[in-house]
Write a protein that holds these residues in place. Structure first.
Motif, mmCIF file in Angstrom:
data_model
loop_
_atom_site.group_PDB
_atom_site.id
_atom_site.type_symbol
_atom_site.label_atom_id
_atom_site.label_comp_id
_atom_site.label_asym_id
_atom_site.label_seq_id
_atom_site.Cartn_x
_atom_site.Cartn_y
_atom_site.Cartn_z
ATOM 1 N N UNK A 324 7.590 61.847 71.425
ATOM 2 C CA UNK A 324 6.482 62.581 70.815
ATOM 3 C C UNK A 324 6.452 62.451 69.295
ATOM 4 N N UNK A 325 7.568 61.980 68.709
ATOM 5 C CA UNK A 325 7.618 61.814 67.260
ATOM 6 C C UNK A 325 7.488 60.346 66.843
ATOM 7 N N UNK A 326 7.124 59.488 67.785
ATOM 8 C CA UNK A 326 6.892 58.081 67.492
ATOM 9 C C UNK A 326 5.399 57.797 67.565
ATOM 10 N N UNK A 327 4.922 57.017 66.636
ATOM 11 C CA UNK A 327 3.511 56.653 66.601
ATOM 12 C C UNK A 327 3.105 55.980 67.908
ATOM 13 N N UNK A 328 1.939 56.331 68.416
ATOM 14 C CA UNK A 328 1.487 55.735 69.669
ATOM 15 C C UNK A 328 1.170 54.257 69.509
ATOM 16 N N UNK A 329 0.724 53.864 68.330
ATOM 17 C CA UNK A 329 0.354 52.474 68.088
ATOM 18 C C UNK A 329 1.580 51.663 67.687
ATOM 19 N N UNK A 330 1.698 50.495 68.282
ATOM 20 C CA UNK A 330 2.828 49.613 67.998
ATOM 21 C C UNK A 330 2.621 48.923 66.648
ATOM 22 N N UNK A 331 3.641 48.970 65.801
ATOM 23 C CA UNK A 331 3.594 48.297 64.499
ATOM 24 C C UNK A 331 4.310 46.959 64.589
ATOM 25 N N UNK A 332 3.898 46.038 63.708
ATOM 26 C CA UNK A 332 4.472 44.697 63.703
ATOM 27 C C UNK A 332 5.033 44.384 62.322
ATOM 28 N N UNK A 333 6.084 43.601 62.304
ATOM 29 C CA UNK A 333 6.687 43.153 61.042
ATOM 30 C C UNK A 333 7.184 41.726 61.202
ATOM 31 N N UNK A 334 7.179 41.007 60.115
ATOM 32 C CA UNK A 334 7.674 39.632 60.081
ATOM 33 C C UNK A 334 8.693 39.522 58.958
ATOM 34 N N UNK A 335 9.828 38.932 59.244
ATOM 35 C CA UNK A 335 10.907 38.814 58.262
ATOM 36 C C UNK A 335 11.258 37.344 58.099
ATOM 37 N N UNK A 336 11.199 36.857 56.872
ATOM 38 C CA UNK A 336 11.639 35.496 56.539
ATOM 39 C C UNK A 336 12.905 35.618 55.711
ATOM 40 N N UNK A 337 14.009 35.252 56.327
ATOM 41 C CA UNK A 337 15.324 35.458 55.710
ATOM 42 C C UNK A 337 15.680 34.243 54.872
ATOM 43 N N UNK A 338 15.971 34.466 53.591
ATOM 44 C CA UNK A 338 16.289 33.377 52.677
ATOM 45 C C UNK A 338 17.791 33.322 52.459
ATOM 46 N N UNK A 339 18.523 33.013 53.463
ATOM 47 C CA UNK A 339 19.969 32.953 53.342
ATOM 48 C C UNK A 339 20.603 32.742 54.678
ATOM 49 N N UNK A 340 21.913 32.673 54.662
ATOM 50 C CA UNK A 340 22.650 32.399 55.896
ATOM 51 C C UNK A 340 23.423 33.644 56.293
ATOM 52 N N UNK A 341 22.694 34.679 56.711
ATOM 53 C CA UNK A 341 23.310 35.935 57.118
ATOM 54 C C UNK A 341 23.146 36.117 58.619
ATOM 55 N N UNK A 342 24.182 36.540 59.323
ATOM 56 C CA UNK A 342 24.078 36.651 60.776
ATOM 57 C C UNK A 342 23.425 37.937 61.269
ATOM 58 N N UNK A 343 23.127 38.886 60.359
ATOM 59 C CA UNK A 343 22.581 40.152 60.843
ATOM 60 C C UNK A 343 21.064 40.190 60.691
ATOM 61 N N UNK A 344 20.457 41.072 61.466
ATOM 62 C CA UNK A 344 19.011 41.235 61.465
ATOM 63 C C UNK A 344 18.654 42.516 60.715
ATOM 64 N N UNK A 345 17.611 42.433 59.913
ATOM 65 C CA UNK A 345 17.103 43.587 59.184
ATOM 66 C C UNK A 345 15.887 44.110 59.950
ATOM 67 N N UNK A 346 15.842 45.407 60.195
ATOM 68 C CA UNK A 346 14.805 45.934 61.074
ATOM 69 C C UNK A 346 14.334 47.301 60.584
ATOM 70 N N UNK A 347 13.288 47.815 61.221
ATOM 71 C CA UNK A 347 12.722 49.113 60.870
ATOM 72 C C UNK A 347 13.168 50.161 61.883
ATOM 73 N N UNK A 348 13.190 51.422 61.446
ATOM 74 C CA UNK A 348 13.513 52.496 62.374
ATOM 75 C C UNK A 348 12.436 52.574 63.459
ATOM 76 N N UNK A 349 12.862 52.842 64.686
ATOM 77 C CA UNK A 349 11.936 52.836 65.808
ATOM 78 C C UNK A 349 11.749 51.465 66.402
ATOM 79 N N UNK A 350 12.727 50.570 66.161
ATOM 80 C CA UNK A 350 12.635 49.186 66.631
ATOM 81 C C UNK A 350 12.413 49.140 68.143
ATOM 82 N N UNK A 351 11.480 48.264 68.554
ATOM 83 C CA UNK A 351 11.181 48.111 69.976
ATOM 84 C C UNK A 351 11.634 46.741 70.490
ATOM 85 N N UNK A 352 11.139 45.650 69.906
ATOM 86 C CA UNK A 352 11.477 44.312 70.371
ATOM 87 C C UNK A 352 11.677 43.371 69.189
#
Length: 733
Positions: A324-352
């Motif tokens: 009930x505290x999550x937006x009903x509409x799905x948000x989208x993001x695109x990340x272009x990583x400029x480096x050789x890092x093995x971790x993923x940067x993401x937003x709170x409420x990550x779905x896929x």
């Protein structure tokens, strides 16, 4: 010369002592470096000594060690199936990336995978040198002295307790010196190494060590006469030692994401290096990981890593908040990583998560909510879908206690060290006095940290001493710091009044460009707070002065009975505004009439960057070929010498050929001992090879030294003997 036999008892003891002494170098590394899983390195150390003791062929030993290193690197950093063999390509990409960083002197960009591999190579080299000095040179004084110095330094300047390490090192060191002294005396006095002679020497040495250990343990010890130098040196690094209040370079680090948060504090320098470019519909925090255990100096994890494999198409694998505290509409993001890092940067409420590559699998560490994937290159792009949280303030105000929160969960996120000063708890009680719900208490603490008592600064920031608590020092003494100081202090204050909270790391919104793009640099590295509200979820708070909470809060007007303002608005005009980041400087084009030197330099740099892979590959291949030629020199040099002197027939060439043969025999194992004549040396060679070739050649060489025309008159008769001996140094083992 008396040699230590392979696989003998003496050799085993020396290898064991070598292992124990080098182990002393590994024990303290967790106290002053970002090193975990020391057991992996310890096993490699033991494996290296074992292979050396068993006298395993070099190519077999090389293969075993290399295989172990590659397996460890793949398991802990890449997580790619060995059957795909993609991990070899990823290792090579990582190697090229770090070589480029080293060429550009960008040491902070070097990956943990590369640092770990360098550490393995260092251990490998140390074992080789240690065995050479112990078994071949029979001398340990240098390594023994360096080990003592190393332990005393880390005992003085880190939290490592080296008391027993010094005792262990002295025991093993003196025992080794006594054992090697026996061989040195045997060589010097030409004494035969019988078992009786060994017992006669080693029993007094062992007795002396035992007696020394006994008296060292029972006699009383005087207290230290010198003051502890650590506080003085620490103050000097921060500028206090000189009395000027400046900051020494030794205490400054570079801003940016770092996995190690065990020792917080100290100043840093800014860095505008671009980390990634994000495209999203709104500004938000970019999360990397969370930490849950406060130690008094920094943050660690309460549990061992728990890696879970996920498919990119499966959603809702990280809990953020109730539906009930999550937006009903799905948000989208695109990340272009400029480096050789093995971790993923993401937003709170990550779905896929979706990747450009064919593989969609990734690993999630459920302990710190850090996501890993292994196929980043220099310009990787991935896509996120997430449900943006929206928290209704009245719903948050309904939470007044921990009802419905499990005991283990509550204990984990209200953990505090026993050494935390009581005045921290008293301050939290004072700030929240009269408030009944968790939201108002959290806001009261947040407002206090953003108030006039505290200053945001990245330079004049203290480092806690050995007896100082990081939060206590900031709240009551310095009151100057950056995001780590503010966020950690809020978590600790909340926990001290039994409100569950955790520390979150990642990046703030970054510098907004056109069309929803955000440029995130190392300067945007940030930490903030998440408070757990039962029946709501994890709610972010922003206690850092000058920063605005990027989370959406709203007030239901129909049910509102207060005049509470949204949390992401500043409380007063006097409060410091959020610092604006300077625009990325545009690169000015070189004028047409710029100097030829600058143009040539630019062309050269571009060429190096474009051809770096081939250059590094070529250099690596040349080094490998050079190493193989050097290692197998005893096998190919004789044929080279035979070809070189094939058509020569003068006295001078004979003299050079004879000396070349002596040098080759030296490579084979025949050394001309001090005071030994050539004839005696030739007799030893002929006895070993059961021939008379060396004696004949030596007789001719002696005549050549006084009558160089004799060799020419005899024609090429000497070459048959000479070539036969050269070939025997290759064939006979």
């Amino acid at each position: 010369m008396t040699t230590i036999k392979t696989r003998s008892v003496e050799s085993f003891i020396l290898h064991f002592i070598g292992f124990m002494l080098l182990w002393e170098w590994l024990r303290p590394i967790t106290h002053f470096g970002d090193v975990s899983r020391v057991g992996v390195f310890l096993f490699f150390l033991a494996l290296s000594f074992l292979l050396n003791y068993l006298n395993v062929k070099w190519y077999i030993s090389f293969t075993i060690k290399t295989f172990y290193i590659v397996v460890v690197l793949n398991i802990f950093y890449l997580q790619i199936s060995f059957f795909k063999l993609n991990f070899l390509l990823e290792l090579w990409k990582d190697f090229i990336f770090n070589i480029r960083a080293m060429i550009q002197a960008d040491w902070m960009s070097m990956t943990d995978l590369f640092r770990t591999s360098i550490f393995f190579v260092l251990i490998w080299s140390l074992v080789y040198l240690f065995c050479y000095w112990l078994i071949v040179r029979k001398n340990i004084l240098f390594f023994f002295t360096m080990t003592i110095i190393y332990i005393t330094l880390v005992d003085t300047f880190t939290a490592y307790d080296g008391k027993f390490a010094i005792v262990r090192t002295l025991i093993f060191g003196f025992a080794t010196i006594g054992m090697l002294g026996l061989y040195q005396i045997s060589d010097k006095e030409d004494i035969q190494m019988t078992n009786y002679f060994k017992r006669k020497w080693l029993i007094p040495v062992a007795s002396f060590l035992a007696i020394s250990m006994f008296f060292g343990a029972v006699v009383p010890k005087a207290s230290p006469k010198w003051p502890d130098p650590f506080p003085f040196l620490e103050g000097y690094v921060q500028g206090e030692g000189s009395g000027g209040g400046g900051i020494g370079l030794g205490g400054i680090s570079k801003i940016g994401y770092d996995e190690d948060d065990s020792q917080l504090g100290g100043p840093f320098i800014h860095d505008e290096s671009l980390v990634f470019i994000g495209k999203s519909e709104s500004e938000h925090y970019w999360r990397v990981e969370t930490k849950d255990t406060y130690t008094g100096k920094g943050w660690e994890l309460s549990q061992a890593d728990n890696m879970v494999l996920h498919d990119g198409s499966s959603g809702s694998f990280l809990y953020a908040a109730e539906q009930e505290f999550l937006n009903e509409n799905l948000s989208h993001a695109e990340v272009s990583f400029l480096g050789n890092q093995p971790h993923i940067i993401y937003a709170q409420g990550l779905d896929k998560i979706f990747f450009e590559e064919e593989s969609t699998e990734f690993m999630v560490n459920t302990v710190n909510e850090k996501i890993y994937q292994s196929f980043f290159d220099s310009a990787s792009t991935y896509f996120l879908t997430y449900y943006e949280p929206n928290f209704e303030i009245n719903a948050l105000k309904k939470v007044t206690n921990s009802s419905g929160v499990g005991g283990d969960f509550l204990n984990r996120y209200t953990q505090l060290p026993e050494s935390l000063p009581e005045r921290v708890h008293s301050l939290a009680v004072e700030l929240t006095d009269g408030l009944t719900n968790w939201y108002e208490k959290a806001r009261a603490i947040e407002d206090y940290l953003k108030g006039p008592n505290f200053t945001y600064d990245t330079k004049e920031v203290a480092v806690p001493g050995r007896t100082d608590d990081y939060v206590d020092q900031f709240l009551f003494e310095t009151m100057i710091g950056y995001c780590d100081n503010f966020s950690t202090s809020m978590v600790v204050l909340l926990r001290s009044i039994n409100i569950p909270a955790r520390w979150v790391k990642g990046y703030n919104g970054g510098n907004h460009k056109l069309d929803g793009y955000f440029e995130i640099t190392n300067n945007d590295a940030h930490s903030w707070v998440e408070v757990f509200f039962p029946s709501v979820g994890w709610v972010p708070f922003e206690p850092t002065k000058g920063f605005t909470n990027l989370t959406n809060f709203y007030l239901d007007i129909e049910n509102d009975t207060s005049e509470e303002k949204p949390i992401n608005q500043e409380e007063s005009p006097e409060q410091s505004p959020q610092p604006t980041k300077p625009e990325m400087p545009e690169i000015e084009e070189e004028p047409v009439n710029s100097s030829t030197a600058k143009v040539n330099h630019s062309v050269f740099v571009n060429f190096i960057n474009e051809q770096l892979t081939w250059i590094v590959s070529s250099v690596f291949l040349i080094i490998l070929i050079g190493y193989l030629l050097f290692f197998f020199r005893r096998r190919w040099i004789p044929y080279y010498l035979i070809l070189r002197y094939k058509i020569t027939n003068d006295s001078k060439s004979f003299g050079k050929a004879y000396l070349a043969l002596v040098k080759q025999l030296n490579r084979y194992g025949f050394d001309i001992e001090a005071g030994e004549t050539l004839r005696h040396f030739a007799n030893r060679v002929d006895m070993f090879f059961d021939s008379s070739d060396m004696g004949a050649l030596t007789a001719q060489y002696e005549r050549y030294l006084y009558r160089d025309d004799v060799v020419v008159a005899e024609g090429n008769a000497w070459k048959a003997n000479w070539e036969r001996l050269l070939k025997r140094t290759v064939a006979k083992q």
